[in-house]
Design an enzyme around this catalytic site. Structure first.
Site: not given
Ligand code: CA2
Length: 145
Positions: A12-13, A90, A114, A80, A20, A105, A83, A101, A110, A77, A25, A103
């Site tokens: 998401p996002n 699963d 997170r 959110a 932004r 950042s 977390h 995995e 942080r 990635n 990021y 990321h």
């Protein structure tokens, strides 16, 4: 022989990347990152299927699909959902495809919320804190499997 297929799944996002919070990021968009990974994948002889969704269930479905398609690896990635999502944990455990995995950042530097990663509990390895290069490093690890 057919090229090895690597799914690159984004949560998401991340569709808003580059618009932004460039201090956290970076200024690259998700399309820029896709171009970067495509270039490196070509050099490594891998094929990429890159996707983004704001919906947790889509990410679960795509992990299942990667398994059903016999994908070589998944770069995830989960943003959110990293977390919060026991469903993603699963799903990673339920498939035999190695999941890396990723990321942009470093979540460990942080906010405390997170610092927990459900994805990381089942991932083969984690690449974080290197901006878009985190994806490239994960791809190189997948190539060396
Ligand atoms: O650093 C990463 O790659 C993250 O997965 C990014 C997630 C965050 O929740 C994770 O803790 C770490 C957030 C992605 C949000 O993307 C934005 C894009 C544009 C503007 C604001 C946020």
């Amino acid at each position: 022989m057919a090229e090895k297929l690597v799914y690159v799944l984004n949560g998401p996002n991340l569709n808003l990347l580059g618009t932004r919070e460039p201090d956290i990021y970076g200024s690259q968009t998700l399309d820029d990152i896709a171009d970067l990974i495509e270039d490196r994948a070509r050099e490594l002889g891998l094929a990429i299927d890159m996707r983004q969704s704001n919906h947790e269930g889509h990410l679960v479905d795509w992990l299942h699909e990667a398994h059903a398609q016999g994908a070589h690896a998944v770069l995830l990635n989960a943003a959110a959902y990293t977390h919060t999502s026991i469903a993603l944990l699963d799903a990673i455990k339920a498939i035999s495809v190695p999941v890396y995995e990723v990321h942009l950042s470093d979540p460990h530097t942080r906010e405390p919320f997170r610092h927990v990663s459900y994805v990381g509990m089942a991932a083969r390895d984690t690449f974080q804190g290197h901006g878009a290069q985190s994806y490239v490093l994960a791809l190189e690890a997948a190539a060396n499997l």
